[in-house]
Enzyme design. Structure first.
Site, PDB file in Angstrom:
ATOM      1  N   ASP A 158      33.771  46.949  36.946  1.00 44.91           N
ATOM      2  CA  ASP A 158      32.565  47.008  37.784  1.00 44.91           C
ATOM      3  C   ASP A 158      32.817  47.924  38.979  1.00 44.91           C
ATOM      4  OD1 ASP A 158      31.511  45.107  36.108  1.00 44.91           O
ATOM      5  OD2 ASP A 158      32.084  43.430  37.411  1.00 44.91           O
TER       6      ASP A 158
HETATM    7  N1  URA Z   1      35.283  40.954  34.830  1.00 41.01           N
HETATM    8  C1  URA Z   1      34.343  41.237  35.756  1.00 41.01           C
HETATM    9  O1  URA Z   1      33.545  40.391  36.109  1.00 41.01           O
HETATM   10  N2  URA Z   1      34.309  42.490  36.269  1.00 41.01           N
HETATM   11  C2  URA Z   1      35.184  43.450  35.926  1.00 41.01           C
HETATM   12  O2  URA Z   1      35.113  44.573  36.452  1.00 41.01           O
HETATM   13  C3  URA Z   1      36.165  43.138  34.976  1.00 41.01           C
HETATM   14  C4  URA Z   1      36.192  41.886  34.438  1.00 41.01           C
END
Ligand code: URA
Length: 243
Positions: A109
């Site tokens: 993310d």
């Molecule tokens: N899980 C999440 O919620 N975000 C990420 O970036 C990776 C794993």
């Protein structure tokens, strides 16, 4: 790699991400390229690529058939090919990486930090992303509420996420501070850590990926925003277990 591969010098430079064939030919003609210590001005001169090193603008480059990269991703960078709200992670790499069409292996993310693998080897990206290859990913999540025993028990036994056919469980889950938990996952579902924490009644306020397989971010010595090439001994740590 095919050990007998020989390529002309312009193709070699182009394959290594130094620009168009025309541009690479002009670099060669200008005497900017040395191979085995000698300036080579004929772009048609061919060399075995195995173990080849060449010098461009006085900098030594090993020939790499493919590149495998680890980035310590900072927050506020997007992994998508067409980033919309933040700069893309590719902007953190070199121009050669861009020419080589390096892509992230999976996604983090925009606000997640930590270990992001990248490569121009489509087969590697595919294999690493395949659900059949159980490569554990290790996350350090900072939570809004204290990490309770109940939260850990729920994450280990499995939580039901919206749109998922079955509950998802962490392989390992351990409290490392009052509001910090280490979570090891085999899958890579959308926002998985954040959604699992929310489903278990807490909230993720910061997330860092600290390892992929047995490759630890800490062993790479990268500051946030820094990257390095991964060598064979690093890649061996990413093998995972095939089912
Ligand atoms: N899980 C999440 O919620 N975000 C990420 O970036 C990776 C794993």
């Amino acid at each position: 790699m095919n050990k007998s591969t020989r390529l002309s010098l312009d193709r070699i430079l182009q394959s290594q991400g130094f620009g168009t064939r025309k541009w690479c030919r002009s670099l060669i003609a200008d005497g900017e390229v040395r191979v085995h210590g000698d300036v080579v001005t004929d772009y048609r001169a061919s060399f075995a690529t195995e173990g080849l090193e060449f010098t461009l603008f006085d900098e030594v480059w090993p020939y790499r058939e493919h590149v495998y990269i680890a980035l310590n991703k900072p927050a506020n960078f997007e992994c998508s090919r067409k980033p919309s709200h933040h700069p893309g992670v590719l902007t953190l790499l070199s121009e050669q990486c861009e020419w080589r069409d390096v892509q992230p292996v999976g996604r983090l993310d925009h606000d997640t930090t930590g270990l992001l693998l990248m490569s121009d080897d489509g087969a590697f990206i595919h294999a690493q992303s395949s659900p059949k290859r159980h490569v554990p990913k290790v996350y350090l999540a900072t939570t809004q509420e204290p990490v309770s025993d109940e939260l850990i028990a729920q994450l280990l036994s499995g939580v039901q996420l919206h749109d998922e056919p079955a509950p998802l469980a962490a392989l390992v889950c351990r409290r490392v501070a009052e509001r910090q938990v280490e979570i090891v996952l085999e899958q890579g579902k959308y926002h998985q850590v954040k959604r699992m924490l929310a489903a278990a009644g807490n909230h993720c306020v910061a997330l860092q990926r600290i390892a992929v397989g047995e490759l630890l971010l800490s062993q790479l010595g990268l500051e946030e925003g820094e990257w390095c090439y991964l060598e064979a001994h690093h890649l061996a740590l990413l093998a995972g277990q095939l089912t």
